[in-house]
Design a protein around this motif. Structure first.
Motif, PDB file in Angstrom:
ATOM      1  N   ARG A   1       0.833  -1.201   0.000  1.00  0.00           N
ATOM      2  CA  ARG A   1       0.000   0.000   0.000  1.00  0.00           C
ATOM      3  C   ARG A   1       0.873   1.258   0.000  1.00  0.00           C
ATOM      4  NH1 ARG A   1      -5.125  -1.067   4.112  1.00  0.00           N
ATOM      5  NH2 ARG A   1      -5.860  -3.006   3.150  1.00  0.00           N
ATOM      6  N   TYR A   2       0.263   2.382  -0.358  1.00  0.00           N
ATOM      7  CA  TYR A   2       0.972   3.653  -0.457  1.00  0.00           C
ATOM      8  C   TYR A   2       0.659   4.519   0.776  1.00  0.00           C
ATOM      9  CZ  TYR A   2       2.100   2.423  -5.249  1.00  0.00           C
ATOM     10  OH  TYR A   2       2.592   1.798  -6.357  1.00  0.00           O
ATOM     11  N   PRO A   3       1.522   5.511   1.076  1.00  0.00           N
ATOM     12  CA  PRO A   3       1.344   6.303   2.301  1.00  0.00           C
ATOM     13  C   PRO A   3      -0.033   6.933   2.466  1.00  0.00           C
ATOM     14  CG  PRO A   3       3.510   6.714   1.390  1.00  0.00           C
ATOM     15  CD  PRO A   3       2.778   5.847   0.397  1.00  0.00           C
ATOM     16  N   HIS A   4      -0.654   7.361   1.363  1.00  0.00           N
ATOM     17  CA  HIS A   4      -1.941   8.045   1.492  1.00  0.00           C
ATOM     18  C   HIS A   4      -3.056   7.103   1.952  1.00  0.00           C
ATOM     19  CE1 HIS A   4      -2.550   6.296  -2.564  1.00  0.00           C
ATOM     20  NE2 HIS A   4      -3.839   6.347  -2.255  1.00  0.00           N
ATOM     21  N   GLU A   5      -2.802   5.802   1.931  1.00  0.00           N
ATOM     22  CA  GLU A   5      -3.803   4.832   2.356  1.00  0.00           C
ATOM     23  C   GLU A   5      -3.759   4.553   3.862  1.00  0.00           C
ATOM     24  OE1 GLU A   5      -4.465   1.509  -0.567  1.00  0.00           O
ATOM     25  OE2 GLU A   5      -2.495   2.172  -1.271  1.00  0.00           O
ATOM     26  N   PHE A   6      -2.859   5.233   4.574  1.00  0.00           N
ATOM     27  CA  PHE A   6      -2.692   4.988   6.004  1.00  0.00           C
ATOM     28  C   PHE A   6      -3.108   6.205   6.818  1.00  0.00           C
ATOM     29  CE2 PHE A   6       0.384   2.208   3.920  1.00  0.00           C
ATOM     30  CZ  PHE A   6       0.160   0.997   4.558  1.00  0.00           C
ATOM     31  N   SER A   7      -3.437   5.966   8.070  1.00  0.00           N
ATOM     32  CA  SER A   7      -3.729   7.056   8.993  1.00  0.00           C
ATOM     33  C   SER A   7      -2.423   7.716   9.434  1.00  0.00           C
ATOM     34  CB  SER A   7      -4.480   6.522  10.213  1.00  0.00           C
ATOM     35  OG  SER A   7      -3.633   5.663  10.973  1.00  0.00           O
ATOM     36  N   GLY A   8      -2.551   8.838  10.163  1.00  0.00           N
ATOM     37  CA  GLY A   8      -1.361   9.540  10.626  1.00  0.00           C
ATOM     38  C   GLY A   8      -0.505   8.690  11.541  1.00  0.00           C
ATOM     39  N   GLY A   9      -1.140   7.982  12.471  1.00  0.00           N
ATOM     40  CA  GLY A   9      -0.390   7.124  13.365  1.00  0.00           C
ATOM     41  C   GLY A   9       0.314   5.990  12.648  1.00  0.00           C
ATOM     42  N   GLN A  10      -0.357   5.399  11.646  1.00  0.00           N
ATOM     43  CA  GLN A  10       0.267   4.328  10.872  1.00  0.00           C
ATOM     44  C   GLN A  10       1.438   4.853  10.054  1.00  0.00           C
ATOM     45  OE1 GLN A  10      -3.350   3.056   8.865  1.00  0.00           O
ATOM     46  NE2 GLN A  10      -3.338   1.121   9.995  1.00  0.00           N
ATOM     47  N   ARG A  11       1.300   6.064   9.499  1.00  0.00           N
ATOM     48  CA  ARG A  11       2.414   6.640   8.735  1.00  0.00           C
ATOM     49  C   ARG A  11       3.623   6.895   9.632  1.00  0.00           C
ATOM     50  NH1 ARG A  11      -1.708   9.425   5.413  1.00  0.00           N
ATOM     51  NH2 ARG A  11      -1.816  11.109   6.958  1.00  0.00           N
ATOM     52  N   GLN A  12       3.360   7.322  10.872  1.00  0.00           N
ATOM     53  CA  GLN A  12       4.489   7.532  11.775  1.00  0.00           C
ATOM     54  C   GLN A  12       5.148   6.207  12.126  1.00  0.00           C
ATOM     55  OE1 GLN A  12       6.800   9.508  12.277  1.00  0.00           O
ATOM     56  NE2 GLN A  12       5.797  11.110  13.485  1.00  0.00           N
ATOM     57  N   ARG A  13       4.370   5.144  12.217  1.00  0.00           N
ATOM     58  CA  ARG A  13       4.941   3.821  12.458  1.00  0.00           C
ATOM     59  C   ARG A  13       5.828   3.393  11.284  1.00  0.00           C
ATOM     60  NH1 ARG A  13       2.182   0.686  16.560  1.00  0.00           N
ATOM     61  NH2 ARG A  13       0.542   1.950  17.518  1.00  0.00           N
ATOM     62  N   ILE A  14       5.425   3.763  10.072  1.00  0.00           N
ATOM     63  CA  ILE A  14       6.256   3.463   8.904  1.00  0.00           C
ATOM     64  C   ILE A  14       7.590   4.199   9.018  1.00  0.00           C
ATOM     65  CG2 ILE A  14       6.446   3.680   6.391  1.00  0.00           C
ATOM     66  CD1 ILE A  14       3.367   3.520   6.285  1.00  0.00           C
ATOM     67  N   GLY A  15       7.527   5.482   9.414  1.00  0.00           N
ATOM     68  CA  GLY A  15       8.755   6.249   9.588  1.00  0.00           C
ATOM     69  C   GLY A  15       9.651   5.662  10.656  1.00  0.00           C
ATOM     70  N   ILE A  16       9.060   5.170  11.732  1.00  0.00           N
ATOM     71  CA  ILE A  16       9.853   4.541  12.796  1.00  0.00           C
ATOM     72  C   ILE A  16      10.489   3.253  12.290  1.00  0.00           C
ATOM     73  CG2 ILE A  16       9.711   3.445  15.066  1.00  0.00           C
ATOM     74  CD1 ILE A  16       7.470   5.456  15.741  1.00  0.00           C
ATOM     75  N   ALA A  17       9.723   2.443  11.548  1.00  0.00           N
ATOM     76  CA  ALA A  17      10.276   1.201  10.998  1.00  0.00           C
ATOM     77  C   ALA A  17      11.436   1.493  10.060  1.00  0.00           C
ATOM     78  CB  ALA A  17       9.167   0.432  10.266  1.00  0.00           C
ATOM     79  N   ARG A  18      11.299   2.526   9.228  1.00  0.00           N
ATOM     80  CA  ARG A  18      12.396   2.893   8.320  1.00  0.00           C
ATOM     81  C   ARG A  18      13.637   3.306   9.107  1.00  0.00           C
ATOM     82  NH1 ARG A  18      11.305   7.947   4.524  1.00  0.00           N
ATOM     83  NH2 ARG A  18      11.111   8.875   6.598  1.00  0.00           N
ATOM     84  N   ALA A  19      13.428   4.062  10.214  1.00  0.00           N
ATOM     85  CA  ALA A  19      14.561   4.500  11.016  1.00  0.00           C
ATOM     86  C   ALA A  19      15.274   3.333  11.692  1.00  0.00           C
ATOM     87  CB  ALA A  19      14.089   5.502  12.073  1.00  0.00           C
ATOM     88  N   LEU A  20      14.536   2.258  11.977  1.00  0.00           N
ATOM     89  CA  LEU A  20      15.119   1.105  12.672  1.00  0.00           C
ATOM     90  C   LEU A  20      15.704   0.074  11.733  1.00  0.00           C
ATOM     91  CD1 LEU A  20      12.376   0.470  15.394  1.00  0.00           C
ATOM     92  CD2 LEU A  20      14.510   1.761  15.618  1.00  0.00           C
ATOM     93  N   ALA A  21      15.566   0.268  10.433  1.00  0.00           N
ATOM     94  CA  ALA A  21      15.932  -0.767   9.460  1.00  0.00           C
ATOM     95  C   ALA A  21      17.392  -1.184   9.573  1.00  0.00           C
ATOM     96  CB  ALA A  21      15.631  -0.279   8.044  1.00  0.00           C
ATOM     97  N   LEU A  22      18.286  -0.253   9.878  1.00  0.00           N
ATOM     98  CA  LEU A  22      19.723  -0.533   9.888  1.00  0.00           C
ATOM     99  C   LEU A  22      20.274  -0.727  11.295  1.00  0.00           C
ATOM    100  CD1 LEU A  22      20.770   2.051   7.164  1.00  0.00           C
ATOM    101  CD2 LEU A  22      20.445  -0.406   6.892  1.00  0.00           C
ATOM    102  N   ASN A  23      19.400  -1.000  12.262  1.00  0.00           N
ATOM    103  CA  ASN A  23      19.795  -1.223  13.657  1.00  0.00           C
ATOM    104  C   ASN A  23      20.631  -0.071  14.204  1.00  0.00           C
ATOM    105  OD1 ASN A  23      18.622  -3.886  13.899  1.00  0.00           O
ATOM    106  ND2 ASN A  23      20.303  -4.628  12.604  1.00  0.00           N
ATOM    107  N   PRO A  24      20.081   1.139  14.246  1.00  0.00           N
ATOM    108  CA  PRO A  24      20.860   2.287  14.726  1.00  0.00           C
ATOM    109  C   PRO A  24      21.079   2.222  16.232  1.00  0.00           C
ATOM    110  CG  PRO A  24      18.582   2.924  14.420  1.00  0.00           C
ATOM    111  CD  PRO A  24      18.683   1.512  13.913  1.00  0.00           C
TER     112      PRO A  24
END
Length: 353
Positions: free
Chosen positions: A156-179
């Motif tokens: 799915r694309y970002p516009h299909e998600f709520s604000g909270g779900q989009r922020q979860r996507i951003g958090i998942a992206r930030a964690l992808a490389l084990n920072p």
């Protein structure tokens, strides 16, 4: 004083300055600078959350972006896990990116609307790892599970998600490389109140499970009280007070911190009725032309003559509590302004969370 056997700080910031040049006239001459961040120093310990608070325009977000070299520092040093980020060349900085990531304020603006959820979360893996397609997909699903996103949403694309779900996507992206270190730049400011607690609880859970270290930037003082271990209060590009969370909220020392915390509503009706608001008069000075002495002297209800002439240094006035105020730092009143080396020593002496 912090235990000498404890591990060194993960993030060590010394004398950080971010000045944006001002060009005027037909020939675009350099006529001044906006001092967005002006001589900021602090440490963040492994597994700790440092809250950074202050009113809009005080330099919070600029400071957070500078730590990750999204803005070029004008002066100072930023060490993350022993590496001076401020001096790395482009190649070395790219190799250092996996250990430091950011969660942005507006989840919709920080996600590419042309990319699917799987593409967004998988982009850091494609850029910084040699995983196969199957391994990358498995890692994407693992990250989605960690932040509470259904695997069926992967295409799915970002516009299909709520604000909270989009922020979860951003958090998942930030964690992808084990920072090791994550800057959270007002991650709940653009979300509904009902969703804010979910995102903050998610960040806390991920910190406990993955051993993350946060710089949590926010103007929501109630939320900072919930998530932070220590809190730094910024005003006009400088840190006014840096204290453990409970000590700051129970008894703020700096007059600006006192005024800021007096605006926080109390859930107890009895305490709310007796709460005394501190109303500051006047406007915040321009960061292009800050006051000569203390940055807060033009609005401080306890201003003294020395405040208008001498800039107070951030110094330890109680165990673990650092304040930049002449009401507490008597040495600066008698000896005049201190140099950068002395200010750094003050910070090093008071790094107890």
């Amino acid at each position: 004083m912090r235990d000498t056997t404890a591990p060194p700080p993960l993030v060590r910031v010394r004398g950080l300055k971010i000045h944006f040049p001002i060009y005027t006239g037909l020939f675009r001459r350099h006529t001044g600078d906006v001092r967005a961040v002006d001589d900021v120093s602090f440490d963040i310990w492994p597994g700790e959350t440092l809250g950074l608070v202050g009113e809009s325009g005080c330099g919070k977000s600029t400071c957070g972006r500078a730590l990750l070299r999204l803005y070029e520092p004008t002066a100072g040093s930023v060490q993350i896990a022993g590496t001076d980020i401020a001096t790395l060349d482009a190649g070395a900085l790219r190799r250092a990116r996996p250990m430091m990531q950011m969660v942005f304020q507006d989840p919709q603006a920080s996600l590419n609307p042309r990319m699917t959820l799987a593409d967004i979360i998988g982009e850091p893996l494609s850029e910084h790892t040699t995983l196969t397609q199957d391994e990358r997909l498995a890692r994407i699903y693992e990250l989605m599970d960690q932040v509470g996103l259904n695997r069926r949403f992967a295409n799915r694309y970002p516009h299909e998600f709520s604000g909270g779900q989009r922020q979860r996507i951003g958090i998942a992206r930030a964690l992808a490389l084990n920072p090791k270190f994550v800057v959270c730049d007002e991650p709940i400011a653009a979300l509904d109140v009902s969703i804010q607690a979910q995102v903050v609880n998610l960040l806390e859970d991920l910190q406990d499970r993955l051993g993350l270290t946060y710089l949590f930037i926010s103007h929501d003082l109630s939320m900072v009280r919930h998530i932070a271990d220590r809190v730094a209060v910024m005003y006009l590009g400088r840190i006014a007070e840096l204290s453990p969370r409970d000590a700051l909220y129970e008894r703020p020392l700096h007059p600006y911190a006192q005024a800021l915390l007096s605006a926080v509503p109390e859930p107890d009706p009895a305490r709310e009725s007796s709460r005394r608001r501190i109303i500051l008069k006047g406007d915040v000075p321009s960061p292009a032309r800050p006051p000569r002495g203390c940055r807060f002297c033009t609005r401080c209800p306890q201003v003294m003559p020395v405040c208008r002439e001498v800039q107070p240094e951030l110094a330890e006035v109680e165990p673990g509590r650092l304040v930049a105020c002449h009401l507490y730092t008597a040495t600066t009143q008698t000896a005049g302004p201190t140099g950068g080396t002395e200010a750094t020593e003050h910070v090093q002496q008071g790094e107890t969370p």
